[in-house]
Enzyme design. Structure first.
Site, PDB file in Angstrom:
ATOM      1  N   ASP A 143     126.571  17.244  53.582  1.00 56.36           N
ATOM      2  CA  ASP A 143     125.620  16.187  53.222  1.00 56.36           C
ATOM      3  C   ASP A 143     126.340  14.881  52.919  1.00 56.36           C
ATOM      4  OD1 ASP A 143     123.140  17.603  53.409  1.00 56.36           O
ATOM      5  OD2 ASP A 143     123.678  18.681  51.592  1.00 56.36           O
ATOM      6  N   HIS A 174     135.153  52.534  46.972  1.00 55.99           N
ATOM      7  CA  HIS A 174     133.984  53.251  47.495  1.00 55.99           C
ATOM      8  C   HIS A 174     132.740  53.063  46.622  1.00 55.99           C
ATOM      9  CE1 HIS A 174     134.148  56.385  44.348  1.00 55.99           C
ATOM     10  NE2 HIS A 174     135.452  56.168  44.395  1.00 55.99           N
TER      11      HIS A 174
END
Length: 201
Positions: free
Chosen positions: A30, A126
């Site tokens: 921007d 995990h």
């Protein structure tokens, strides 16, 4: 791929795209900014325009990344940026908009949400669950079955033991050792990590 955000964080993501031989990279911001190496920085097309490709948001601040994602939610397809030197188990999932830096390891049955950052050399074991807009900083370690709530930032080098639940929009300080659950909107630092303040929302 469109990169939204021409920052230092964006430089890392740009090289991730290059590591995957992406030859069609566009950089949007921007603010008026100088070119990012050989890539010109362009003003974004407004939401609702026909977009020239998938987008990743290359902004490190979680709340800002969420605002940009919501701004373009119905007008762009979000991609992922996963460095060629990252390891992601074939039994793990990484959702749209997420970026994964070099040296990361994500182990089986872990679920990484939308627009997350898994930063350089982070280790996620995990059965972990990362909600949307989470940032796991460089060299942070999540042991097995750790759940991290939306928008939470885990600082560089922090360690989280197995089975811990960290709430949404928390900040875990660099080098912290998280051995107890952390409630929503908390800042926790130290070894072991202790909550030092909680936002009231």
């Amino acid at each position: 791929m469109i990169m939204y955000g021409a920052s230092g964080h964006g430089k890392v993501i740009l090289e991730i795209l290059e590591s995957n031989n992406d030859t069609d990279i566009r950089v949007w911001d921007d603010a008026a900014k100088p070119d990012m190496w050989e890539y010109p920085v362009e003003k974004p097309l407004p939401p609702g325009s026909v977009m020239p490709g998938k987008m990743v948001i290359s902004i490190g601040v979680n709340a800002t990344r969420k605002r940009v994602a919501e701004r373009f939610a119905n007008t762009v397809e979000f991609g992922t940026a996963i460095h060629a030197d990252a390891y992601i188990s074939k039994r793990a999932t990484v959702d749209e908009g997420t970026v994964v830096m070099a040296g990361v390891r994500i182990n089986p049955d872990t679920r990484v949400g939308k627009h997350c950052i898994v930063n350089t050399c982070a280790s996620i074991d995990h059965d972990c669950v990362l909600a949307d807009f989470v940032h796991i900083s460089p060299n942070a370690t999540l042991s097995g079955d750790v759940h991290v709530g939306e928008g939470t930032h885990i600082g560089s080098g922090a360690s989280v033991i197995q089975g811990i639940r960290i709430g949404k929009w928390c900040t875990i300080g660099a080098g912290a050792a998280v051995v107890r659950d952390i409630p929503d909107y908390s800042t926790a630092v130290g070894v072991p990590a202790k909550v030092i303040k909680t936002k009231h929302v």
